[in-house]
Design an enzyme around this catalytic site. Sequence first.
Site, PDB file in Angstrom:
ATOM      1  N   GLU A   1      -4.556   4.319   6.074  1.00  0.00           N
ATOM      2  CA  GLU A   1      -4.280   4.050   4.661  1.00  0.00           C
ATOM      3  C   GLU A   1      -4.654   5.252   3.791  1.00  0.00           C
ATOM      4  O   GLU A   1      -3.894   5.636   2.911  1.00  0.00           O
ATOM      5  CB  GLU A   1      -5.034   2.780   4.237  1.00  0.00           C
TER       6      GLU A   1
ATOM      7  N   SER B   1     -10.352  -0.151   3.483  1.00  0.00           N
ATOM      8  CA  SER B   1      -9.617  -0.307   4.751  1.00  0.00           C
ATOM      9  C   SER B   1      -9.128   1.060   5.199  1.00  0.00           C
ATOM     10  O   SER B   1      -8.478   1.767   4.431  1.00  0.00           O
ATOM     11  CB  SER B   1      -8.404  -1.204   4.550  1.00  0.00           C
TER      12      SER B   1
ATOM     13  N   ARG C   1       0.839  -1.212   0.000  1.00  0.00           N
ATOM     14  CA  ARG C   1       0.000   0.000   0.000  1.00  0.00           C
ATOM     15  C   ARG C   1       0.877   1.268   0.000  1.00  0.00           C
ATOM     16  O   ARG C   1       0.577   2.239   0.691  1.00  0.00           O
ATOM     17  CB  ARG C   1      -0.920   0.039   1.223  1.00  0.00           C
TER      18      ARG C   1
END
Length: 340
Positions: free
Chosen positions: A336, A240, A166
Amino acid sequence: MPLHVEENVSLRALNSFGVDARARYLVRVRTPRDLAALEEHKRLREQPRLILGGGSNVLFTRDFDGVVLRVELPGLRPCGETEHAWLFEVGAGENWHQTVERLLAMGRPGLENLALIPGTVGAAPIQNIGAYGLELAERFHALTAWDFETRSFVVMNAADCDFGYRDSVFKRALAGRRLITAVTLALPKRWQPVAHYADVAQELAARGVANPQPRDIFEAVIAIRRRKLPDPAALGNAGSFFKNPVVTREQHRALIAHYPSLVSYALPGGRFKLAAGWLIEAAGLKGATRGRAGVYERQALVLVNRGGAAGAEILALAREVQEKVRERFGIWLEPEPVVV
Ligand code: EPU
């Protein structure tokens, strides 16, 4: 064509949390020429900039006093091949899921594990989107970006992007400096199913599929996501909200001794990735509601806007999650999405 500039615009329809922040200026980037035109624009060129794709990985906690550049560059075309892959150049503004589906329909599978990920093609490399055993980095050939400092287009390969979990150089050294205009995807000539991820294997088994074809995986992933993840059109969210934290072997051993049901995955090199959703659930926050913000009932890693939440309310809930998880497990969860 002159730039089309809107002033004092609500961003509510432009972020998947559905937060009602405003932008002082909004420019929809529809052709690469708009980027050079922006540099000529006296009022806009000195403004702080924010680059926005589908708005599915951003939390606005305030109005943006500058220019929001919404990337809407279109296009999908074959652009050659390598020994192992078919190459397709896709405009940064194309919708990611539709691109996965169009390529599949053209007989060019390889992205089906990434079906239904919200957002645009241009945003995909920024956080190296991933799901169900596959990451963008594995299907990436190159990208083109506009550099605001040199005022020119640059081509970057995978090494230049420095992809991680990520993560990419666009979240670090190049944050805000380059705007991705197109991505060249590499679809494998010898397609193999990626079906080792437990959820995918179970879904295929439940459907009685023994020898999965690309469309079987595509449909299985869509079914899993629909079950677990809220549709942003119905319940605002950014997927998320936290990354799954990585801990050392020693930390992992200590945690497992206390919490035998902890969900974790061994990584190469001896470290472990922990399921942040498990940590949040174990901290007692799954399904929690604070004002108009909430922790999703079916996946604790997802924060949701239960209707009309301000970004600051969602951020306050995120802080509470971080603090409770730290109190209980001594682990700090990293968000995130980009928080503005
Ligand atoms: N779990 C719980 N409680 C929860 C949620 C999860 O106990 O409320 C445990 C379960 O044991 C579950 C495990 O955690 O089996 C893993 O959950 P899941 O398979 O849903 O995956 P995740 O680790 O929570 C990651 C990605 C998702 C991606 C899925 C599938 C991150 C931060 N998230 O989630 O990506 O779709 O794997 O590959 O890596 C996103 O980035 O926005 C995103 C949705």
